[in-house]
Design a protein around this motif. Structure first.
Motif, PDB file in Angstrom:
ATOM      1  N   LEU A 125       0.876  -1.215  -0.002  1.00 46.97           N
ATOM      2  CA  LEU A 125       0.035  -0.082   0.045  1.00 46.97           C
ATOM      3  C   LEU A 125       0.877   1.209  -0.105  1.00 46.97           C
ATOM      4  CD1 LEU A 125      -2.458   1.612   0.214  1.00 46.97           C
ATOM      5  CD2 LEU A 125      -2.409   1.167   2.734  1.00 46.97           C
ATOM      6  N   ARG A 126       1.858   1.265   0.717  1.00 47.40           N
ATOM      7  CA  ARG A 126       2.726   2.480   0.877  1.00 47.40           C
ATOM      8  C   ARG A 126       3.438   2.619  -0.618  1.00 47.40           C
ATOM      9  NH1 ARG A 126       7.760   3.678   1.364  1.00 47.40           N
ATOM     10  NH2 ARG A 126       8.463   1.678   1.674  1.00 47.40           N
ATOM     11  N   GLN A 127       4.101   1.923  -1.086  1.00 49.71           N
ATOM     12  CA  GLN A 127       4.743   1.905  -2.329  1.00 49.71           C
ATOM     13  C   GLN A 127       3.940   2.188  -3.365  1.00 49.71           C
ATOM     14  OE1 GLN A 127       7.574  -1.161  -3.037  1.00 49.71           O
ATOM     15  NE2 GLN A 127       8.369  -0.940  -0.949  1.00 49.71           N
ATOM     16  N   ALA A 128       2.717   1.475  -3.323  1.00 51.07           N
ATOM     17  CA  ALA A 128       1.658   1.633  -4.459  1.00 51.07           C
ATOM     18  C   ALA A 128       1.055   3.052  -4.531  1.00 51.07           C
ATOM     19  CB  ALA A 128       0.570   0.410  -4.645  1.00 51.07           C
ATOM     20  N   GLU A 129       0.856   3.535  -3.425  1.00 51.91           N
ATOM     21  CA  GLU A 129       0.077   4.929  -3.236  1.00 51.91           C
ATOM     22  C   GLU A 129       1.046   6.004  -3.689  1.00 51.91           C
ATOM     23  OE1 GLU A 129      -2.789   6.679  -2.049  1.00 51.91           O
ATOM     24  OE2 GLU A 129      -3.258   4.849  -3.022  1.00 51.91           O
ATOM     25  N   ARG A 130       2.369   5.660  -3.352  1.00 49.61           N
ATOM     26  CA  ARG A 130       3.434   6.635  -3.764  1.00 49.61           C
ATOM     27  C   ARG A 130       3.616   6.647  -5.462  1.00 49.61           C
ATOM     28  NH1 ARG A 130       8.061   5.716  -0.813  1.00 49.61           N
ATOM     29  NH2 ARG A 130       8.658   3.894  -2.264  1.00 49.61           N
ATOM     30  N   ALA A 131       3.147   5.546  -6.029  1.00 44.07           N
ATOM     31  CA  ALA A 131       3.356   5.460  -7.595  1.00 44.07           C
ATOM     32  C   ALA A 131       2.190   6.107  -7.929  1.00 44.07           C
ATOM     33  CB  ALA A 131       3.579   3.937  -7.705  1.00 44.07           C
ATOM     34  N   ARG A 132       0.904   5.606  -7.448  1.00 42.01           N
ATOM     35  CA  ARG A 132      -0.237   6.158  -7.945  1.00 42.01           C
ATOM     36  C   ARG A 132      -0.377   7.896  -7.749  1.00 42.01           C
ATOM     37  NH1 ARG A 132      -4.180   9.038  -6.087  1.00 42.01           N
ATOM     38  NH2 ARG A 132      -3.348   8.773  -3.819  1.00 42.01           N
ATOM     39  N   ARG A 133       0.308   8.370  -6.757  1.00 41.74           N
ATOM     40  CA  ARG A 133       0.484   9.946  -6.778  1.00 41.74           C
ATOM     41  C   ARG A 133       1.055  10.402  -7.755  1.00 41.74           C
ATOM     42  NH1 ARG A 133       0.419   8.927  -1.207  1.00 41.74           N
ATOM     43  NH2 ARG A 133       2.677   8.945  -1.175  1.00 41.74           N
ATOM     44  N   ALA A 134       2.179   9.651  -8.126  1.00 40.65           N
ATOM     45  CA  ALA A 134       3.238  10.195  -9.127  1.00 40.65           C
ATOM     46  C   ALA A 134       2.482  10.108 -10.602  1.00 40.65           C
ATOM     47  CB  ALA A 134       4.367   9.507  -9.107  1.00 40.65           C
ATOM     48  N   ALA A 135       1.658   9.044 -10.482  1.00 42.97           N
ATOM     49  CA  ALA A 135       0.967   8.962 -11.959  1.00 42.97           C
ATOM     50  C   ALA A 135      -0.123   9.971 -12.069  1.00 42.97           C
ATOM     51  CB  ALA A 135       0.258   7.475 -12.057  1.00 42.97           C
ATOM     52  N   GLU A 136      -0.843  10.174 -11.065  1.00 50.04           N
ATOM     53  CA  GLU A 136      -1.472  11.419 -11.113  1.00 50.04           C
ATOM     54  C   GLU A 136      -0.926  12.660 -11.574  1.00 50.04           C
ATOM     55  OE1 GLU A 136      -4.379  11.665  -7.784  1.00 50.04           O
ATOM     56  OE2 GLU A 136      -5.221   9.582  -8.127  1.00 50.04           O
ATOM     57  N   ARG A 137       0.179  12.959 -10.867  1.00 50.13           N
ATOM     58  CA  ARG A 137       0.891  14.158 -11.243  1.00 50.13           C
ATOM     59  C   ARG A 137       1.411  14.333 -12.738  1.00 50.13           C
ATOM     60  NH1 ARG A 137       2.977  13.316  -6.135  1.00 50.13           N
ATOM     61  NH2 ARG A 137       5.017  12.306  -6.941  1.00 50.13           N
ATOM     62  N   ARG A 138       1.859  13.164 -13.132  1.00 50.94           N
ATOM     63  CA  ARG A 138       2.099  12.908 -14.552  1.00 50.94           C
ATOM     64  C   ARG A 138       0.892  13.120 -15.479  1.00 50.94           C
ATOM     65  NH1 ARG A 138       4.885   8.605 -12.858  1.00 50.94           N
ATOM     66  NH2 ARG A 138       3.555   7.221 -13.782  1.00 50.94           N
ATOM     67  N   PHE A 139      -0.318  12.638 -15.011  1.00 48.53           N
ATOM     68  CA  PHE A 139      -1.442  12.776 -15.694  1.00 48.53           C
ATOM     69  C   PHE A 139      -2.116  14.278 -15.819  1.00 48.53           C
ATOM     70  CE2 PHE A 139      -6.285  13.454 -15.673  1.00 48.53           C
ATOM     71  CZ  PHE A 139      -6.470  12.739 -16.954  1.00 48.53           C
ATOM     72  N   LEU A 140      -1.771  14.878 -14.837  1.00 48.09           N
ATOM     73  CA  LEU A 140      -2.202  16.456 -14.599  1.00 48.09           C
ATOM     74  C   LEU A 140      -1.052  17.406 -15.173  1.00 48.09           C
ATOM     75  CD1 LEU A 140      -4.057  16.131 -11.218  1.00 48.09           C
ATOM     76  CD2 LEU A 140      -4.984  16.529 -13.482  1.00 48.09           C
ATOM     77  N   ALA A 141       0.204  16.752 -15.570  1.00 48.39           N
ATOM     78  CA  ALA A 141       1.383  17.737 -16.067  1.00 48.39           C
ATOM     79  C   ALA A 141       0.872  18.924 -17.092  1.00 48.39           C
ATOM     80  CB  ALA A 141       2.277  16.894 -16.374  1.00 48.39           C
ATOM     81  N   ALA A 142      -0.136  18.439 -18.125  1.00 51.30           N
ATOM     82  CA  ALA A 142      -0.554  19.594 -18.869  1.00 51.30           C
ATOM     83  C   ALA A 142      -1.015  20.775 -18.352  1.00 51.30           C
ATOM     84  CB  ALA A 142      -1.396  18.914 -20.000  1.00 51.30           C
ATOM     85  N   LEU A 143      -1.471  20.751 -17.010  1.00 53.27           N
ATOM     86  CA  LEU A 143      -2.071  21.672 -16.298  1.00 53.27           C
ATOM     87  C   LEU A 143      -1.073  22.384 -15.146  1.00 53.27           C
ATOM     88  CD1 LEU A 143      -5.502  19.995 -15.544  1.00 53.27           C
ATOM     89  CD2 LEU A 143      -4.913  21.417 -17.382  1.00 53.27           C
ATOM     90  N   ASP A 144      -1.331  23.731 -15.137  1.00 53.18           N
ATOM     91  CA  ASP A 144      -0.474  24.123 -14.118  1.00 53.18           C
ATOM     92  C   ASP A 144      -1.106  23.810 -12.542  1.00 53.18           C
ATOM     93  OD1 ASP A 144      -2.300  26.452 -12.778  1.00 53.18           O
ATOM     94  OD2 ASP A 144      -2.250  27.075 -15.010  1.00 53.18           O
ATOM     95  N   GLU A 145      -0.053  23.980 -11.735  1.00 53.49           N
ATOM     96  CA  GLU A 145      -0.620  23.355 -10.446  1.00 53.49           C
ATOM     97  C   GLU A 145      -2.127  24.182  -9.889  1.00 53.49           C
ATOM     98  OE1 GLU A 145       1.161  23.397  -6.013  1.00 53.49           O
ATOM     99  OE2 GLU A 145       2.627  22.983  -7.396  1.00 53.49           O
ATOM    100  N   GLU A 146      -2.393  25.227  -9.946  1.00 51.16           N
ATOM    101  CA  GLU A 146      -3.630  25.898  -9.707  1.00 51.16           C
ATOM    102  C   GLU A 146      -4.821  25.491 -10.304  1.00 51.16           C
ATOM    103  OE1 GLU A 146      -6.035  30.093  -9.576  1.00 51.16           O
ATOM    104  OE2 GLU A 146      -3.896  30.249  -9.511  1.00 51.16           O
ATOM    105  N   THR A 147      -4.487  25.178 -11.647  1.00 57.48           N
ATOM    106  CA  THR A 147      -5.642  24.753 -12.613  1.00 57.48           C
ATOM    107  C   THR A 147      -5.821  23.065 -12.042  1.00 57.48           C
ATOM    108  OG1 THR A 147      -5.058  26.254 -14.421  1.00 57.48           O
ATOM    109  CG2 THR A 147      -6.362  24.340 -14.996  1.00 57.48           C
ATOM    110  N   ALA A 148      -4.750  22.427 -11.979  1.00 55.23           N
ATOM    111  CA  ALA A 148      -5.058  21.092 -11.576  1.00 55.23           C
ATOM    112  C   ALA A 148      -5.849  20.903 -10.273  1.00 55.23           C
ATOM    113  CB  ALA A 148      -3.680  20.280 -11.413  1.00 55.23           C
ATOM    114  N   SER A 149      -5.629  21.793  -9.311  1.00 53.90           N
ATOM    115  CA  SER A 149      -6.253  21.846  -8.026  1.00 53.90           C
ATOM    116  C   SER A 149      -7.529  22.125  -8.200  1.00 53.90           C
ATOM    117  CB  SER A 149      -5.579  22.703  -7.093  1.00 53.90           C
ATOM    118  OG  SER A 149      -6.250  22.766  -5.935  1.00 53.90           O
TER     119      SER A 149
END
Length: 149
Positions: free
Chosen positions: A108-132
């Motif tokens: 869970l610890r490792q997979a959650e870290r990987a999931r969060r990184a995947a979400e950041r990559r997915f949202l990379a086309a948006l600036d941080e405020e727009t993603a939020s």
């Protein structure tokens, strides 16, 4: 989006955009979770089971909004991989309590870290405020009590 000149093209329709965005996020997440031997559904089960209070299979299924048969299948797979363990409830022998094993907690610890990184990559086309803003807007749409199911 829509205009007065006729129907919007498919690529501009909200349903189509949401469907394709979800599919892209699912692919990104699946690739990120693959090294840990779980998929998004299994990771969700691990998250629900990681809480402070022990849950039965039925209680975990209710929290995830899935049927009991699907839950049994998910738990069977996680148990086969040593990530969860079932035990009889001391209060009700008909009830199985499901708990994370130490390997399940680490997964869970490792997979959650990987999931969060995947979400950041997915949202990379948006600036941080727009993603939020997007995440808050989706949360509002999902949790709006006025919407129909």
């Amino acid at each position: 989006m829509a205009n007065d000149q006729g129907p919007a093209p498919l690529e501009d329709r909200l349903g189509s955009l949401l469907k394709h965005a979800q599919a892209k996020l699912a692919r990104t997440s699946a690739m990120a979770l693959a090294p840990y031997g779980v998929d998004g559904h299994e990771l969700a089960v691990l998250v629900v089971l990681s809480g402070d209070e022990p849950l039965s299979q039925v209680e975990a299924a209710a929290r995830l909004g899935i049927d009991r048969t699907t839950m049994v299948s998910l738990i069977d797979g996680l148990e086969d991989h040593g990530l969860v363990a079932r035990r009889r409830s001391p209060q009700d022998r008909r009830k199985n309590i499901v708990e994370l094993t130490p390997a399940g907690r680490e997964c869970l610890r490792q997979a959650e870290r990987a999931r969060r990184a995947a979400e950041r990559r997915f949202l990379a086309a948006l600036d941080e405020e727009t993603a939020s803003v997007l995440v808050r807007a989706l949360r509002a749409l999902v949790h709006d009590a006025r919407s129909t199911e």
